[in-house]
Scaffold this active site. Structure first.
Site, PDB file in Angstrom:
ATOM      1  N   ASP A  31      38.031  65.173  82.168  1.00 63.32           N
ATOM      2  CA  ASP A  31      36.667  64.774  82.504  1.00 63.32           C
ATOM      3  C   ASP A  31      36.548  64.792  84.031  1.00 63.32           C
ATOM      4  OD1 ASP A  31      34.572  62.079  81.380  1.00 63.32           O
ATOM      5  OD2 ASP A  31      34.433  63.197  83.250  1.00 63.32           O
ATOM      6  N   GLU A  83      56.201  66.357 106.097  1.00 59.89           N
ATOM      7  CA  GLU A  83      57.138  66.270 104.977  1.00 59.89           C
ATOM      8  C   GLU A  83      57.139  67.587 104.212  1.00 59.89           C
ATOM      9  OE1 GLU A  83      55.992  63.348 101.857  1.00 59.89           O
ATOM     10  OE2 GLU A  83      54.468  62.716 103.274  1.00 59.89           O
ATOM     11  N   CYS A 120      54.698  59.985 104.529  1.00 60.86           N
ATOM     12  CA  CYS A 120      53.397  60.072 105.206  1.00 60.86           C
ATOM     13  C   CYS A 120      53.290  59.198 106.445  1.00 60.86           C
ATOM     14  CB  CYS A 120      52.284  59.691 104.249  1.00 60.86           C
ATOM     15  SG  CYS A 120      52.369  60.569 102.697  1.00 60.86           S
ATOM     16  N   THR A 163      45.861  65.587  93.560  1.00 64.01           N
ATOM     17  CA  THR A 163      45.693  64.980  94.893  1.00 64.01           C
ATOM     18  C   THR A 163      46.262  65.859  96.008  1.00 64.01           C
ATOM     19  OG1 THR A 163      47.799  63.800  94.780  1.00 64.01           O
ATOM     20  CG2 THR A 163      45.891  62.656  93.874  1.00 64.01           C
ATOM     21  N   SER A 211      54.376  54.463  92.430  1.00 63.11           N
ATOM     22  CA  SER A 211      54.079  54.736  93.843  1.00 63.11           C
ATOM     23  C   SER A 211      52.856  53.934  94.303  1.00 63.11           C
ATOM     24  CB  SER A 211      53.885  56.240  94.080  1.00 63.11           C
ATOM     25  OG  SER A 211      52.642  56.682  93.580  1.00 63.11           O
ATOM     26  N   HIS A 244      46.124  54.749 105.080  1.00 59.66           N
ATOM     27  CA  HIS A 244      46.667  56.001 104.554  1.00 59.66           C
ATOM     28  C   HIS A 244      45.929  56.292 103.240  1.00 59.66           C
ATOM     29  CE1 HIS A 244      49.127  59.107 102.947  1.00 59.66           C
ATOM     30  NE2 HIS A 244      49.553  58.355 101.953  1.00 59.66           N
ATOM     31  N   LYS A 253      41.869  50.238  95.950  1.00 59.87           N
ATOM     32  CA  LYS A 253      42.774  49.179  95.478  1.00 59.87           C
ATOM     33  C   LYS A 253      43.366  48.417  96.664  1.00 59.87           C
ATOM     34  CE  LYS A 253      44.639  52.078  91.726  1.00 59.87           C
ATOM     35  NZ  LYS A 253      43.968  51.779  90.497  1.00 59.87           N
ATOM     36  N   ASN A 328      44.867  65.037  99.948  1.00 58.84           N
ATOM     37  CA  ASN A 328      45.927  64.342 100.685  1.00 58.84           C
ATOM     38  C   ASN A 328      46.553  65.279 101.717  1.00 58.84           C
ATOM     39  OD1 ASN A 328      47.886  62.577 101.520  1.00 58.84           O
ATOM     40  ND2 ASN A 328      48.905  62.369  99.535  1.00 58.84           N
ATOM     41  N   SER A 364      55.915  56.855 101.505  1.00 60.72           N
ATOM     42  CA  SER A 364      56.731  56.545 100.326  1.00 60.72           C
ATOM     43  C   SER A 364      58.183  56.432 100.738  1.00 60.72           C
ATOM     44  CB  SER A 364      56.590  57.661  99.288  1.00 60.72           C
ATOM     45  OG  SER A 364      55.275  57.703  98.817  1.00 60.72           O
TER      46      SER A 364
HETATM   47  N1  CAA Z   1      35.681  58.417  84.834  1.00 61.68           N
HETATM   48  C1  CAA Z   1      35.993  57.476  85.774  1.00 61.68           C
HETATM   49  N2  CAA Z   1      37.278  57.141  86.069  1.00 61.68           N
HETATM   50  C2  CAA Z   1      38.286  57.760  85.401  1.00 61.68           C
HETATM   51  C3  CAA Z   1      38.021  58.724  84.411  1.00 61.68           C
HETATM   52  C4  CAA Z   1      36.657  59.046  84.128  1.00 61.68           C
HETATM   53  N3  CAA Z   1      36.321  59.960  83.215  1.00 61.68           N
HETATM   54  N4  CAA Z   1      39.205  59.157  83.927  1.00 61.68           N
HETATM   55  C5  CAA Z   1      40.181  58.481  84.583  1.00 61.68           C
HETATM   56  N5  CAA Z   1      39.622  57.640  85.472  1.00 61.68           N
HETATM   57  C6  CAA Z   1      40.293  56.752  86.433  1.00 61.68           C
HETATM   58  C7  CAA Z   1      41.474  55.996  85.854  1.00 61.68           C
HETATM   59  O1  CAA Z   1      41.076  54.796  85.200  1.00 61.68           O
HETATM   60  C8  CAA Z   1      42.289  55.742  87.090  1.00 61.68           C
HETATM   61  O2  CAA Z   1      41.714  54.688  87.844  1.00 61.68           O
HETATM   62  P1  CAA Z   1      42.527  53.297  88.008  1.00 61.68           P
HETATM   63  O3  CAA Z   1      43.827  53.641  88.659  1.00 61.68           O
HETATM   64  O4  CAA Z   1      41.641  52.471  88.893  1.00 61.68           O
HETATM   65  O5  CAA Z   1      42.716  52.766  86.633  1.00 61.68           O
HETATM   66  C9  CAA Z   1      42.060  57.009  87.942  1.00 61.68           C
HETATM   67  O6  CAA Z   1      40.863  57.598  87.426  1.00 61.68           O
HETATM   68  C10 CAA Z   1      43.176  58.044  87.842  1.00 61.68           C
HETATM   69  O7  CAA Z   1      43.372  58.348  86.480  1.00 61.68           O
HETATM   70  P2  CAA Z   1      44.843  58.288  85.859  1.00 61.68           P
HETATM   71  O8  CAA Z   1      45.538  57.033  86.276  1.00 61.68           O
HETATM   72  O9  CAA Z   1      44.764  58.573  84.404  1.00 61.68           O
HETATM   73  O10 CAA Z   1      45.483  59.525  86.616  1.00 61.68           O
HETATM   74  P3  CAA Z   1      46.932  60.115  86.501  1.00 61.68           P
HETATM   75  O11 CAA Z   1      47.851  59.175  85.823  1.00 61.68           O
HETATM   76  O12 CAA Z   1      46.819  61.479  85.957  1.00 61.68           O
HETATM   77  O13 CAA Z   1      47.358  60.262  88.036  1.00 61.68           O
HETATM   78  C11 CAA Z   1      48.198  59.397  90.067  1.00 61.68           C
HETATM   79  C12 CAA Z   1      47.042  59.381  89.077  1.00 61.68           C
HETATM   80  C13 CAA Z   1      49.359  58.612  89.477  1.00 61.68           C
HETATM   81  C14 CAA Z   1      47.750  58.734  91.358  1.00 61.68           C
HETATM   82  C15 CAA Z   1      48.647  60.852  90.324  1.00 61.68           C
HETATM   83  O14 CAA Z   1      47.595  61.621  90.848  1.00 61.68           O
HETATM   84  C16 CAA Z   1      49.847  60.972  91.236  1.00 61.68           C
HETATM   85  O15 CAA Z   1      50.987  60.873  90.822  1.00 61.68           O
HETATM   86  N6  CAA Z   1      49.597  61.240  92.573  1.00 61.68           N
HETATM   87  C17 CAA Z   1      50.653  61.435  93.534  1.00 61.68           C
HETATM   88  C18 CAA Z   1      51.253  60.140  93.998  1.00 61.68           C
HETATM   89  C19 CAA Z   1      50.304  59.339  94.879  1.00 61.68           C
HETATM   90  O16 CAA Z   1      49.428  59.859  95.524  1.00 61.68           O
HETATM   91  N7  CAA Z   1      50.538  58.031  94.903  1.00 61.68           N
HETATM   92  C20 CAA Z   1      49.764  57.157  95.765  1.00 61.68           C
HETATM   93  C21 CAA Z   1      50.625  56.090  96.383  1.00 61.68           C
HETATM   94  S1  CAA Z   1      52.026  56.831  97.199  1.00 61.68           S
HETATM   95  C22 CAA Z   1      51.408  57.418  98.685  1.00 61.68           C
HETATM   96  O17 CAA Z   1      50.355  57.032  99.112  1.00 61.68           O
HETATM   97  C23 CAA Z   1      52.227  58.440  99.421  1.00 61.68           C
HETATM   98  C24 CAA Z   1      51.574  59.774  99.260  1.00 61.68           C
HETATM   99  O18 CAA Z   1      50.736  60.161 100.049  1.00 61.68           O
HETATM  100  C25 CAA Z   1      51.980  60.617  98.112  1.00 61.68           C
END
Ligand code: CAA
Length: 445
Positions: A31, A83, A120, A163, A211, A244, A253, A328, A364
């Site tokens: 979606d 990185e 980062c 991302t 993460s 960041h 959050k 990102n 991270s």
């Molecule tokens: N309408 C509105 N919202 C929706 C939706 C819809 N149709 N479908 C999903 N969402 C929301 C979910 O509820 C979720 O929000 P919440 O976290 O507030 O609950 C959000 O959209 C993301 O959906 P998912 O959690 O299902 O997504 P995912 O599990 O596929 O992946 C992620 C999310 C874990 C961040 C993933 O993109 C990822 O692994 N990213 C890389 C790691 C990262 O960036 N981590 C951040 C912290 S680490 C850091 O900052 C260092 C860095 O730069 C990497």
């Protein structure tokens, strides 16, 4: 004490665009709301065939030097944070200096060069290095160029693929800066964590959900540590708080957690108590789970209050405006958040002279850092020079098939050949391979 800080900055985005809602979501069977609402992302930037971390860094640095009328002898340091490095020995900064020497008469032979690594957060750590070098008076009146450059790619079908992003931010660090003065106080939150890492591999191994939690935990520690050296902090004292930004939803959050944490036992908590009660305290609960549930509920109610929403709209939301369209940039992310906030403030006539930004970096592995930056009078003139909106607008928009092709082109393990989608002009480009396997570059007029 002479002020030291960021004198000017330039941003260079990868020239290709992947629309997440229109192109990526349907191909993944997702979606579009997951991207635009959940993660808060509309598009990601990618490097064209002739772009990489060196070209983006060198192009940003070239614009910076040109605009500030600098010659190589004015620069005593080139620090690159990344990185996405492709060499475990030769630093990206040497490649960048080599590129710049193609367009300037002088050279950087007497400039100290290096490459910083801590996920980062290393862009901010490179700013520290430059700041400390000037403060220690080892700079001989020269300035430092600090560059954060990354191609943030994930393996295909990894959740992180949503991302991705690519771009570089070049910052000039100098005495009596025209933009921002860095505070000597810093707060750190640092722990040995395995949430996101690249053990000699190009694409990260990520525990995505973890993460997010590690980011929040380390950020809270860093806020406490900063308050312990700067005195109590008050969220409404800062006109902008750039975080960041791996994706805007992460900052949503972090901002809620940070605000709740900082207002504990303050008059803001008292004022909000009439509407949403006081923050739960662990002693009032039989188990940790019950306490965490109560804290979650309080935080949700807090983010619904008018006071919080006004604060978020003014202090946080403007910092996300670039990130939403580029994804990102790892080491560059907090620096585009700062730029976005200042750009928005200028465009909306906000008077920031002499105010302080609270800048919250994260890497991270894991470490968060918080420091303040004083906005220098005349900052609007510097920010007005940024052309990032035009760069974002003129990117080539890829189809899903073109995205798959470009992902392969930049994947070190695949041999993919593709024609560039854009025509380079007045910029450095990747030009092939040298006799020892090094990457080579040229300047295109
Ligand atoms: N309408 C509105 N919202 C929706 C939706 C819809 N149709 N479908 C999903 N969402 C929301 C979910 O509820 C979720 O929000 P919440 O976290 O507030 O609950 C959000 O959209 C993301 O959906 P998912 O959690 O299902 O997504 P995912 O599990 O596929 O992946 C992620 C999310 C874990 C961040 C993933 O993109 C990822 O692994 N990213 C890389 C790691 C990262 O960036 N981590 C951040 C912290 S680490 C850091 O900052 C260092 C860095 O730069 C990497």
């Amino acid at each position: 004490m002479t002020a030291v800080g960021i004198d000017a900055m330039e941003i260079w985005t990868g020239k290709l665009k992947l629309d997440l809602a229109e192109t990526f979501a349907p191909a993944q069977g997702d979606d579009p709301g997951k991207y635009t609402k959940g993660l808060g992302l509309h598009a990601s930037s990618f490097p064209d065939v002739h772009e990489d971390i060196v070209t983006m860094a060198a192009n940003a640095a070239h614009r910076l030097m040109d605009r500030k009328g600098l010659e190589p002898e004015d620069i005593g340091r080139i620090d690159v944070a990344t990185e996405s490095s492709f060499d475990n020995s030769k630093p990206v900064s040497t490649y960048v200096a080599g590129c710049l020497e193609k367009v300037y008469d002088g050279d950087f032979h007497h400039a100290n060069k290096g490459e910083r690594k801590f996920a980062c957060i290393s862009g901010t750590q490179s700013l520290d290095d430059a700041y400390n070098w000037i403060r220690a008076d080892r700079h001989r009146g020269r300035a430092a160029i600090v560059i954060a450059t990354d191609t943030a790619l994930y393996a295909r079908d990894d959740p992180g693929e949503a991302t991705q992003g690519a771009g570089a931010v070049a910052m000039l660090v100098a005495e009596d800066p025209d933009l921002l003065e860095l505070s000597p106080e810093q707060g750190f939150g640092s722990a040995d964590e395995t949430d996101f890492l690249k053990p000699n591999q190009q694409f990260p191994s990520v525990d995505g959900k973890r993460s997010v939690n590690v980011y929040l935990a380390r950020m809270r520690e860093a806020l406490d540590d900063f308050a312990s050296v700067s005195g109590d902090i008050h969220p409404e004292d800062y006109p902008l708080i750039p975080f960041h930004t791996p994706f805007p939803g992460m900052v949503r959050k972090a901002a809620a957690l940070g605000y709740r944490h900082i207002i504990r036992d303050t008059e803001i908590e008292d004022e909000l108590a009439e509407e949403i009660g006081y923050q739960p305290v662990p002693e009032a609960f039989d188990s940790d789970d019950e306490f965490y549930e109560a804290i979650r509920e309080y935080t949700d109610s807090l983010t619904e209050t008018e006071r919080y929403q006004a604060w978020y709209g003014e202090t946080i939301d403007p910092t996300l405006e670039i990130s939403r369209h580029v994804g990102n940039w790892y080491t560059g992310s907090v620096h585009i958040a700062r730029a976005a906030g200042l750009k928005h403030a200028r465009e909306n006539g906000r008077d920031l002279d002499g105010t302080e930004l609270l800048v919250a970096s994260y890497g991270s592995g894991a470490q968060a850092e918080v420091h303040a930056e004083k906005v220098v009078e005349g900052w609007e003139d510097e920010i007005a020079q940024l052309n990032i909106d035009e760069q974002i607008r003129t990117r080539y928009e890829m189809s899903f098939e073109e995205y798959e092709q470009i992902h392969d082109v930049h994947n070190h393990d695949t041999e993919a050949d593709a024609e560039a989608f854009t025509d380079p002009s007045e910029e450095f480009v990747f030009d092939g391979w040298g006799r020892m396997g090094e990457r080579t570059y040229k300047y295109v007029e």
